[in-house]
Write a protein that holds these residues in place. Structure first.
Motif, PDB file in Angstrom:
ATOM      1  N   ARG A 124       9.396   6.575  -5.397  1.00 22.65           N
ATOM      2  CA  ARG A 124       9.903   5.198  -5.335  1.00 22.65           C
ATOM      3  C   ARG A 124      11.395   5.148  -5.657  1.00 22.65           C
ATOM      4  O   ARG A 124      12.144   4.431  -4.996  1.00 22.65           O
ATOM      5  N   VAL A 125      11.794   5.908  -6.672  1.00 21.92           N
ATOM      6  CA  VAL A 125      13.214   5.942  -7.035  1.00 21.92           C
ATOM      7  C   VAL A 125      14.027   6.538  -5.886  1.00 21.92           C
ATOM      8  O   VAL A 125      15.088   6.016  -5.519  1.00 21.92           O
ATOM      9  N   ALA A 126      13.527   7.629  -5.307  1.00 18.45           N
ATOM     10  CA  ALA A 126      14.230   8.250  -4.178  1.00 18.45           C
ATOM     11  C   ALA A 126      14.355   7.268  -3.011  1.00 18.45           C
ATOM     12  O   ALA A 126      15.416   7.169  -2.368  1.00 18.45           O
ATOM     13  N   LYS A 127      13.296   6.515  -2.743  1.00 15.67           N
ATOM     14  CA  LYS A 127      13.320   5.524  -1.655  1.00 15.67           C
ATOM     15  C   LYS A 127      14.320   4.421  -1.966  1.00 15.67           C
ATOM     16  O   LYS A 127      15.060   3.962  -1.090  1.00 15.67           O
ATOM     17  N   ALA A 128      14.388   3.993  -3.225  1.00 13.18           N
ATOM     18  CA  ALA A 128      15.343   2.959  -3.623  1.00 13.18           C
ATOM     19  C   ALA A 128      16.773   3.433  -3.378  1.00 13.18           C
ATOM     20  O   ALA A 128      17.606   2.685  -2.847  1.00 13.18           O
ATOM     21  N   PHE A 129      17.062   4.693  -3.753  1.00 14.41           N
ATOM     22  CA  PHE A 129      18.406   5.231  -3.518  1.00 14.41           C
ATOM     23  C   PHE A 129      18.698   5.336  -2.018  1.00 14.41           C
ATOM     24  O   PHE A 129      19.805   5.039  -1.571  1.00 14.41           O
ATOM     25  N   GLU A 130      17.708   5.751  -1.248  1.00 12.38           N
ATOM     26  CA  GLU A 130      17.879   5.855   0.204  1.00 12.38           C
ATOM     27  C   GLU A 130      18.175   4.481   0.813  1.00 12.38           C
ATOM     28  O   GLU A 130      19.108   4.332   1.622  1.00 12.38           O
ATOM     29  N   LEU A 131      17.411   3.467   0.416  1.00  6.30           N
ATOM     30  CA  LEU A 131      17.624   2.125   0.958  1.00  6.30           C
ATOM     31  C   LEU A 131      18.966   1.549   0.509  1.00  6.30           C
ATOM     32  O   LEU A 131      19.632   0.846   1.274  1.00  6.30           O
ATOM     33  N   THR A 132      19.376   1.870  -0.703  1.00  7.13           N
ATOM     34  CA  THR A 132      20.690   1.427  -1.192  1.00  7.13           C
ATOM     35  C   THR A 132      21.795   2.042  -0.347  1.00  7.13           C
ATOM     36  O   THR A 132      22.743   1.358   0.060  1.00  7.13           O
ATOM     37  N   GLY A 138       6.318   7.661  -8.954  1.00 15.59           N
ATOM     38  CA  GLY A 138       7.524   7.008  -9.463  1.00 15.59           C
ATOM     39  C   GLY A 138       8.783   7.661  -8.928  1.00 15.59           C
ATOM     40  O   GLY A 138       9.748   6.994  -8.561  1.00 15.59           O
ATOM     41  N   GLU A 139       8.767   8.996  -8.872  1.00 14.51           N
ATOM     42  CA  GLU A 139       9.922   9.733  -8.359  1.00 14.51           C
ATOM     43  C   GLU A 139      10.193   9.384  -6.896  1.00 14.51           C
ATOM     44  O   GLU A 139      11.346   9.210  -6.484  1.00 14.51           O
ATOM     45  N   ASN A 172       0.832  -1.206   0.000  1.00 18.90           N
ATOM     46  CA  ASN A 172       0.000   0.000   0.000  1.00 18.90           C
ATOM     47  C   ASN A 172       0.869   1.260   0.000  1.00 18.90           C
ATOM     48  O   ASN A 172       0.550   2.233  -0.682  1.00 18.90           O
ATOM     49  N   ALA A 173       1.940   1.235   0.773  1.00 23.11           N
ATOM     50  CA  ALA A 173       2.858   2.383   0.801  1.00 23.11           C
ATOM     51  C   ALA A 173       3.475   2.602  -0.578  1.00 23.11           C
ATOM     52  O   ALA A 173       3.557   3.736  -1.064  1.00 23.11           O
ATOM     53  N   LEU A 174       3.907   1.519  -1.219  1.00 20.65           N
ATOM     54  CA  LEU A 174       4.480   1.649  -2.564  1.00 20.65           C
ATOM     55  C   LEU A 174       3.459   2.191  -3.556  1.00 20.65           C
ATOM     56  O   LEU A 174       3.794   3.031  -4.400  1.00 20.65           O
ATOM     57  N   ARG A 175       2.239   1.695  -3.484  1.00 22.77           N
ATOM     58  CA  ARG A 175       1.196   2.142  -4.414  1.00 22.77           C
ATOM     59  C   ARG A 175       0.878   3.631  -4.236  1.00 22.77           C
ATOM     60  O   ARG A 175       0.487   4.305  -5.186  1.00 22.77           O
ATOM     61  N   SER A 176       1.047   4.139  -3.023  1.00 24.05           N
ATOM     62  CA  SER A 176       0.716   5.541  -2.767  1.00 24.05           C
ATOM     63  C   SER A 176       1.828   6.495  -3.205  1.00 24.05           C
ATOM     64  O   SER A 176       1.628   7.700  -3.245  1.00 24.05           O
ATOM     65  N   MET A 177       3.001   5.960  -3.546  1.00 20.15           N
ATOM     66  CA  MET A 177       4.136   6.793  -3.951  1.00 20.15           C
ATOM     67  C   MET A 177       4.121   7.056  -5.452  1.00 20.15           C
ATOM     68  O   MET A 177       3.679   6.227  -6.228  1.00 20.15           O
TER      69      MET A 177
END
Length: 111
Positions: free
Chosen positions: A36-44, A33-34, A26-31
């Motif tokens: 999601r990409v920012a979150k991916a970089f943060e988690l990386t 695309g930008e 649900n959190a992913l669906r509410s984000m």
């Protein structure tokens, strides 16, 4: 493994797992695309720092350069590679490019 199989595998284990997975999707669906990409970089970045911290704990006397080498070695090993193998492949590619007929000058041609 597809997303559905992973979801089912996790969800079947516990009620909390099913709930947590639902919150995550649900959190992913509410984000956007930008986002999601920012979150991916943060988690990386968090993952990289966690790996480096673990390497530093395992090698308390290592300097920053040694930590970086161990970090790269560990990343490569996750992909079944080593620094030595990469250097060998680079040397082979370099030699192949050097000996390629298109890289050899033709007689009488000056570049």
């Amino acid at each position: 493994m597809t997303r559905d199989k992973l979801e089912n595998q996790i969800a079947l284990q516990t009620d909390h797992g099913r709930e947590a997975l639902q919150v995550y999707w649900n959190a992913l669906r509410s984000m956007t695309g930008e986002q999601r990409v920012a979150k991916a970089f943060e988690l990386t970045a968090i993952t990289r720092e966690t790996m480096r911290a673990g390497i530093r704990d395992q090698n308390p006397d290592a300097d920053d350069d040694s930590i970086q080498r161990l970090y790269v070695d560990r990343l490569l090993s996750l992909h079944g590679l080593s620094v030595a193998e990469l250097r060998q492949k680079q040397a082979e590619e370099h030699e192949c490019r050097r000996s390629s007929p298109r890289n050899q000058s033709q007689p009488g041609l000056q570049l």
